[in-house]
Scaffold this motif. Structure first.
Motif, mmCIF file in Angstrom:
data_model
loop_
_atom_site.group_PDB
_atom_site.id
_atom_site.type_symbol
_atom_site.label_atom_id
_atom_site.label_comp_id
_atom_site.label_asym_id
_atom_site.label_seq_id
_atom_site.Cartn_x
_atom_site.Cartn_y
_atom_site.Cartn_z
ATOM 1 N N ASN A 8 13.238 10.294 7.923
ATOM 2 C CA ASN A 8 12.642 9.164 7.227
ATOM 3 C C ASN A 8 11.274 8.901 7.843
ATOM 4 O O ASN A 8 11.115 9.011 9.056
ATOM 5 C CB ASN A 8 13.510 7.909 7.354
ATOM 6 C CG ASN A 8 14.832 8.054 6.639
ATOM 7 O OD1 ASN A 8 14.874 8.531 5.521
ATOM 8 N ND2 ASN A 8 15.904 7.652 7.295
ATOM 9 N N ALA A 9 10.325 8.515 7.022
ATOM 10 C CA ALA A 9 8.985 8.210 7.507
ATOM 11 C C ALA A 9 8.572 6.824 7.026
ATOM 12 O O ALA A 9 8.933 6.416 5.920
ATOM 13 C CB ALA A 9 7.992 9.249 7.012
ATOM 14 N N SER A 10 7.875 6.131 7.858
ATOM 15 C CA SER A 10 7.336 4.812 7.486
ATOM 16 C C SER A 10 5.842 4.834 7.628
ATOM 17 O O SER A 10 5.307 5.397 8.591
ATOM 18 C CB SER A 10 7.918 3.736 8.411
ATOM 19 O OG SER A 10 9.310 3.656 8.280
ATOM 20 N N LEU A 11 5.168 4.233 6.689
ATOM 21 C CA LEU A 11 3.701 4.150 6.744
ATOM 22 C C LEU A 11 3.273 2.724 6.946
ATOM 23 O O LEU A 11 3.826 1.792 6.509
ATOM 24 C CB LEU A 11 3.077 4.676 5.446
ATOM 25 C CG LEU A 11 3.402 6.115 5.113
ATOM 26 C CD1 LEU A 11 2.823 6.464 3.762
ATOM 27 C CD2 LEU A 11 2.835 7.035 6.173
#
Length: 84
Positions: free
Chosen positions: A81-84
């Motif tokens: 999962n990636a968060s920006l």
């Protein structure tokens, strides 16, 4: 580094991207569990010239081979999962 056939210092038995990519495609089709496939894909990535290989034909078949490799290896379905 692979070069063009006929180029000074390049012999006919030097590997090139196009030949390696065709071998990668064949191995992916015939023997997808062959451990040498990973080495062929790595060699292709290490022997590019920036964002391409020696010519348009080699680049096209290499992209096809690497796309098939990535699909089989699960690279198209990352597990993070990636968060920006």
């Amino acid at each position: 580094m692979a070069g063009h056939r006929g180029q000074a210092g390049v012999t006919e038995d030097m590997p090139d991207a196009g030949t390696t990519a065709w071998a990668l495609l064949a191995a992916e089709t015939i023997t997808p569990d062959d451990p040498r496939i990973d080495g062929a894909a790595q060699w292709l990535m290490l022997n590019r010239n920036g964002d391409h290989w020696c010519d348009t034909g080699s680049t096209a078949i290499t992209v096809m081979g690497l796309a098939r490799y990535m699909g089989r290896a699960g690279e198209m379905h990352p597990d993070f999962n990636a968060s920006l």
